[in-house]
Design an enzyme around this catalytic site. Structure first.
Site, mmCIF file in Angstrom:
data_model
loop_
_atom_site.group_PDB
_atom_site.id
_atom_site.type_symbol
_atom_site.label_atom_id
_atom_site.label_comp_id
_atom_site.label_asym_id
_atom_site.label_seq_id
_atom_site.Cartn_x
_atom_site.Cartn_y
_atom_site.Cartn_z
ATOM 1 N N TRP A 1 -7.541 -10.790 35.427
ATOM 2 C CA TRP A 1 -8.276 -9.294 34.928
ATOM 3 C C TRP A 1 -9.507 -8.723 36.222
ATOM 4 C CZ3 TRP A 1 -7.231 -5.101 32.419
ATOM 5 C CH2 TRP A 1 -6.236 -5.176 31.163
ATOM 6 N N TRP B 1 -18.045 15.804 28.877
ATOM 7 C CA TRP B 1 -18.439 15.191 27.813
ATOM 8 C C TRP B 1 -19.877 15.834 27.200
ATOM 9 C CZ3 TRP B 1 -15.198 12.441 30.753
ATOM 10 C CH2 TRP B 1 -14.458 11.437 30.064
ATOM 11 N N ASN C 1 -18.586 -10.138 25.895
ATOM 12 C CA ASN C 1 -17.489 -9.532 26.468
ATOM 13 C C ASN C 1 -17.116 -8.532 24.903
ATOM 14 O OD1 ASN C 1 -15.249 -8.368 27.973
ATOM 15 N ND2 ASN C 1 -14.137 -9.346 26.585
HETATM 16 P P1 FAD Z 1 -15.539 -15.540 30.551
HETATM 17 O O1 FAD Z 1 -14.979 -15.265 29.344
HETATM 18 O O2 FAD Z 1 -15.820 -16.806 30.639
HETATM 19 O O3 FAD Z 1 -14.656 -15.217 31.915
HETATM 20 C C1 FAD Z 1 -14.405 -15.635 33.140
HETATM 21 C C2 FAD Z 1 -14.767 -14.812 34.178
HETATM 22 O O4 FAD Z 1 -13.455 -13.718 34.330
HETATM 23 C C3 FAD Z 1 -15.997 -14.012 34.099
HETATM 24 O O5 FAD Z 1 -17.063 -14.657 34.413
HETATM 25 C C4 FAD Z 1 -15.671 -12.641 34.862
HETATM 26 O O6 FAD Z 1 -15.515 -12.930 36.195
HETATM 27 C C5 FAD Z 1 -13.860 -12.606 34.792
HETATM 28 N N1 FAD Z 1 -13.640 -11.540 33.406
HETATM 29 C C6 FAD Z 1 -13.679 -12.028 32.107
HETATM 30 N N2 FAD Z 1 -13.478 -10.800 31.421
HETATM 31 C C7 FAD Z 1 -13.262 -9.935 32.536
HETATM 32 C C8 FAD Z 1 -12.860 -8.256 32.484
HETATM 33 N N3 FAD Z 1 -12.715 -7.848 31.090
HETATM 34 N N4 FAD Z 1 -12.747 -7.537 33.611
HETATM 35 C C9 FAD Z 1 -13.078 -8.429 34.385
HETATM 36 N N5 FAD Z 1 -13.358 -9.488 34.758
HETATM 37 C C10 FAD Z 1 -13.512 -10.314 33.642
HETATM 38 N N6 FAD Z 1 -17.932 -7.999 34.061
HETATM 39 C C11 FAD Z 1 -18.535 -8.490 35.241
HETATM 40 O O7 FAD Z 1 -18.593 -9.516 35.745
HETATM 41 N N7 FAD Z 1 -19.446 -7.698 35.498
HETATM 42 C C12 FAD Z 1 -19.812 -6.258 34.885
HETATM 43 O O8 FAD Z 1 -20.477 -5.328 35.319
HETATM 44 C C13 FAD Z 1 -18.820 -6.249 33.704
HETATM 45 N N8 FAD Z 1 -19.201 -5.141 32.875
HETATM 46 C C14 FAD Z 1 -18.352 -4.793 32.108
HETATM 47 C C15 FAD Z 1 -18.325 -3.614 31.193
HETATM 48 C C16 FAD Z 1 -17.745 -3.256 29.912
HETATM 49 C C17 FAD Z 1 -17.851 -2.192 29.316
HETATM 50 C C18 FAD Z 1 -16.779 -4.347 29.694
HETATM 51 C C19 FAD Z 1 -15.916 -3.969 28.561
HETATM 52 C C20 FAD Z 1 -16.498 -5.477 30.292
HETATM 53 C C21 FAD Z 1 -17.326 -5.681 31.342
HETATM 54 N N9 FAD Z 1 -17.219 -6.904 32.266
HETATM 55 C C22 FAD Z 1 -17.963 -7.306 33.316
HETATM 56 C C23 FAD Z 1 -16.234 -7.984 31.828
HETATM 57 C C24 FAD Z 1 -16.664 -9.238 31.058
HETATM 58 O O9 FAD Z 1 -17.498 -8.578 29.810
HETATM 59 C C25 FAD Z 1 -17.710 -9.978 31.554
HETATM 60 O O10 FAD Z 1 -17.099 -10.396 32.915
HETATM 61 C C26 FAD Z 1 -17.836 -11.610 30.764
HETATM 62 O O11 FAD Z 1 -18.317 -11.167 29.624
HETATM 63 C C27 FAD Z 1 -18.658 -12.167 31.287
HETATM 64 O O12 FAD Z 1 -18.948 -13.396 30.630
HETATM 65 P P2 FAD Z 1 -18.247 -14.938 31.027
HETATM 66 O O13 FAD Z 1 -18.680 -15.152 32.739
HETATM 67 O O14 FAD Z 1 -18.648 -15.901 30.047
HETATM 68 O O15 FAD Z 1 -16.830 -14.682 30.776
#
Ligand code: FAD
Length: 481
Positions: A294, A323, A358
Site C-alpha cells: 500500500w 464541502w 491505523n
Molecule cells: P504497520 O501496520 O506496522 O505497517 C508497516 C508500514 O506500512 C507502515 O510503517 C507504513 O509505512 C506502511 N503502511 C501501513 N499502512 C499503510 C497505509 N494504509 N497506507 C500507506 N502505507 C501504509 N502513514 C504514514 O506513514 N504517514 C501518514 O501521514 C499517514 N497518514 C494516514 C492518514 C489516514 C487518514 C490513514 C487512514 C492512514 C494514514 N497512514 C499514514 C497509513 C497508516 O495509518 C500508517 O502508516 C500506520 O498506522 C503506521 O503505523 P505502523 O508503522 O505501526 O504500521
C-alpha cells in the site's frame, strides 16, 4: 562530487550513497596511483544536509517530525565519519536558498557533480530541476519504494486504478527480478553492532528533552525493534493489527517517512526468514508486507498523478465539490471533543503523542468527512501538522480513501459507525480509558456511547455528542449522492 542527503537519512540500502562512495574511492585510487599530491584531494568526501524550517513549515511538517529528523541527522553524521564522509548540516530558510548554497558550494569545491536520491513531491522535483537549470549536474537515484516507480503498469501502460491488480504486478516484478534486485547493504559499525558490544541500556538511552524522545533512533530500531517484531509479532499481525489497545503493529512509519529505514531493507529481512512468502500473498503472514505494498501504491500513484500533491481529488467527480465548513465541528474534532469516545481518544492520542493507530486514522477521517461533512483537505493538513510520520503520499492516500474521493477508495455509502467500531476494536475499553480517564468509572457496556449513563447518574464527566450518528449518516448519503 558532493552528496546531498534529503529524505534518505540512512547509510543502509542507499543507492545514491553507494554510487557516491564507489566514485569517491575510484577517484582517490586513481589520484593516488598517479602520485598526485594536489591539495584539492582531501581525505574525506563531502556530504550536505539542509535544515530548512521555513520550507518545512510551508509543507506542514510537525515539530515532532522535524525533531526526529534533526536527531537522525546528528546520528547520520557520526555514521558517515566512519565511512570517511564529512556531513555539513546547513541551516537555510527554503528551497531557493538551498539551490543558491549548492551553486556556491560546488564552485568552491571545483565540481558541479551532486548526487542524491530523488524525492517524489512536486515542489521537491521543481527544486531539483532548478538546480539542474543553474548548472549543477545532479545525478538522482531512487530509494523510497520497493519496486521502482513507473515499473508497475497495466496492459495499457498506465498506473493501476485498483490496488489488488497493482499488488499482483508488483509481486511479479520482484519475482522476475529476484534477490539480485535488492542492493547490498553498506555496513557501518553502527548497523553491524553486536548487541553484546553495545549494551541495551546504551542502546535505549534517550535524549529526554527532545519532543520525539519516546521514539528511539533508527539504529536502536534496527537492532532491537525490528528483529523482535519479525520474531514475535509478524505472525499475529493479521489477527491483532486492528486493536489499538494492543501493540501489534511495527511502529516503523516515522522512520520510513524520513528515510531512516528503507522499505526494501525491511522486505529483505522478512525474506531472509520467510523466503517463500511472496509466493503466498493470501497467507496471514503476508498481511504486513501488504501494508508495504500500500505504501508503494500511494507513492506510485503520486508519481503518475503529481497533482495529488496539490491536494486535488483523485476522482474527477468530486473536483468541484464544496464541502460545507463548520468551524466549531472542526475544532471539536481536532480537540477530541466530538462526544464519541473512540474518536476523541484517537484525537488525544494524536495530539499527545504525534502518532495514531491505523484503524483510528480510518475512523476519525471517516467521522470528519462523513459525519461532519468537512473537506478531507482540512483533516489531511491537521494530520500533517501533528503526525511524527507525516508523509504526503500515505496521508493523501489515506484521507482520499476515507473521504471516498481517492483511487480505489471506499465507496461513499460506506460510513463507519463510530460506536460499532468502538465495540469491535476496543471491546474492553482499554484504549478509550487510557486517553479519556474521565470515563474510567463508566461500565464497559455503556462506554462506547456513555451519554445515557452519564445523564442517569448525574455525572459531569463528558461532553454531549456533537452530531447524532443516524442523522449524520443520512445527511452524508444525501450530500455524496
Ligand atoms: P504497520 O501496520 O506496522 O505497517 C508497516 C508500514 O506500512 C507502515 O510503517 C507504513 O509505512 C506502511 N503502511 C501501513 N499502512 C499503510 C497505509 N494504509 N497506507 C500507506 N502505507 C501504509 N502513514 C504514514 O506513514 N504517514 C501518514 O501521514 C499517514 N497518514 C494516514 C492518514 C489516514 C487518514 C490513514 C487512514 C492512514 C494514514 N497512514 C499514514 C497509513 C497508516 O495509518 C500508517 O502508516 C500506520 O498506522 C503506521 O503505523 P505502523 O508503522 O505501526 O504500521
Amino acid at each position: 562530487m558532493i552528496f546531498w542527503f534529503r529524505n534518505d537519512l540512512r547509510t543502509h540500502d542507499n543507492p545514491a550513497l553507494q554510487y557516491f562512495i564507489n566514485s569517491f574511492s575510484n577517484t582517490r585510487l586513481s589520484n593516488n596511483s598517479s602520485a598526485n599530491t594536489s591539495e584539492s584531494v582531501t581525505n574525506m568526501a563531502k556530504a550536505i544536509f539542509f535544515i530548512s524550517e521555513k520550507q518545512w513549515q510551508l509543507h506542514d511538517w510537525s515539530p515532532i517530525k522535524v525533531d526526529l529528523i534533526k536527531r537522525h541527522v546528528k546520528q547520520l553524521s557520526e555514521q558517515l565519519t566512519q565511512l570517511n564522509i564529512k556531513l555539513d548540516i546547513v541551516e537555510v530558510d527554503d528551497f531557493q536558498q538551498q539551490i543558491q548554497y549548492l551553486a556556491e558550494l560546488t564552485k568552491r569545491y571545483n565540481t558541479n557533480e551532486v548526487v542524491a536520491n530523488s524525492e517524489l513531491e512536486v515542489n521537491e522535483q521543481a527544486r531539483d530541476q532548478q538546480c539542474i537549470d543553474a548548472g549543477i549536474n545532479l545525478t538522482l537515484f531512487e530509494s523510497d519504494v520497493i519496486v521502482p516507480k513507473g515499473k508497475v503498469l497495466n496492459q495499457s501502460n498506465e498506473m493501476y486504478k485498483v490496488f489488488t491488480p497493482f499488488k499482483r504486478a508488483w509481486l511479479k516484478y520482484i519475482r522476475d527480478h529476484g534477490f539480485d534486485y535488492f542492493p547490498k547493504l553498506i555496513q557501518t559499525e553502527q548497523n553491524e553492532a553486536d548487541p553484546a558490544k553495545t549494551s541495551p541500556s546504551e542502546l535505549t538511552k534517550r535524549d529526554t528533552d527532545s519532543p520525539s524522545a519516546s521514539w528511539p533512533l533508527a539504529n536502536v530500531v534496527e537492532q532491537l525493534v525490528i528483529p523482535s517484531f519479525i520474531q514475535d509479532k509478524l505472525a499475529y499481525y493479521d489477527e491483532e493489527r486492528d486493536f489499538p489497545a494492543i501493540k501489534a503493529t511495527s511502529g516503523l512509519s516515522p522512520y520510513l517517512a524520513i528515510g531512516a529505514i528503507s522499505p526494501r531493507y525491511l522486505l529483505r529481512l522478512i525474506l531472509n526468514k520467510h523466503p517463500d512468502i511472496l509466493l503466498s500473498p493470501d497467507l496471514p503472514l503476508f498481511t504486513w508486507i501488504n501494508e508495504l505494498v500500500w505504501r508503494d501504491f500511494y507513492r506510485h500513484l503520486i508519481f503518475h498523478n503529481p497533482n495529488l500533491c496539490k491536494h486535488q481529488c483523485f476522482n474527477d467527480k468530486y473536483k468541484s465539490t464544496l464541502w460545507p465548513h463548520n468551524e466549531s465541528y472542526f475544532n471539536a474534532w481536532c480537540n477530541g471533543k466530538t462526544g464519541y469516545p473512540l474518536v476523541d481518544a484517537a484525537m488525544r492520542q494524536l495530539n499527545q503523542t504525534g502518532w495514531m493507530h491505523n484503524r483510528l486514522r480510518m475512523v476519525v477521517a471517516s467521522f470528519l468527512t462523513k459525519h461532519l461533512l468537512i473537506d478531507w483537505r482540512q483533516g489531511e493538513k491537521y494530520f500533517m501538522q501533528k503526525l511524527i510520520d507525516g508523509d504526503l503520499a500515505a496521508n493523501n492516500g489515506g484521507w482520499q480513501w476515507a473521504a471516498s474521493t481517492g483511487c480505489d477508495a471506499q465507496p461513499y455509502f460506506r460510513i463507519f459507525n463510530p460506536i460499532l467500531q468502538s465495540k469491535r476494536f476496543d471491546p474492553n475499553g482499554e484504549f478509550i480509558r487510557k486517553y479519556l480517564p474521565e470515563l474510567s468509572e463508566v461500565p464497559i457496556k455503556e462506554l462506547h456511547l456513555p451519554h445515557g449513563y452519564i445523564k442517569k447518574n448525574n455525572l459531569d464527566a463528558y461532553w454531549p455528542a456533537i452530531v447524532d450518528h443516524k442523522e449524520a449518516r443520512e445527511a452524508a448519503l444525501n450530500f455524496y449522492k
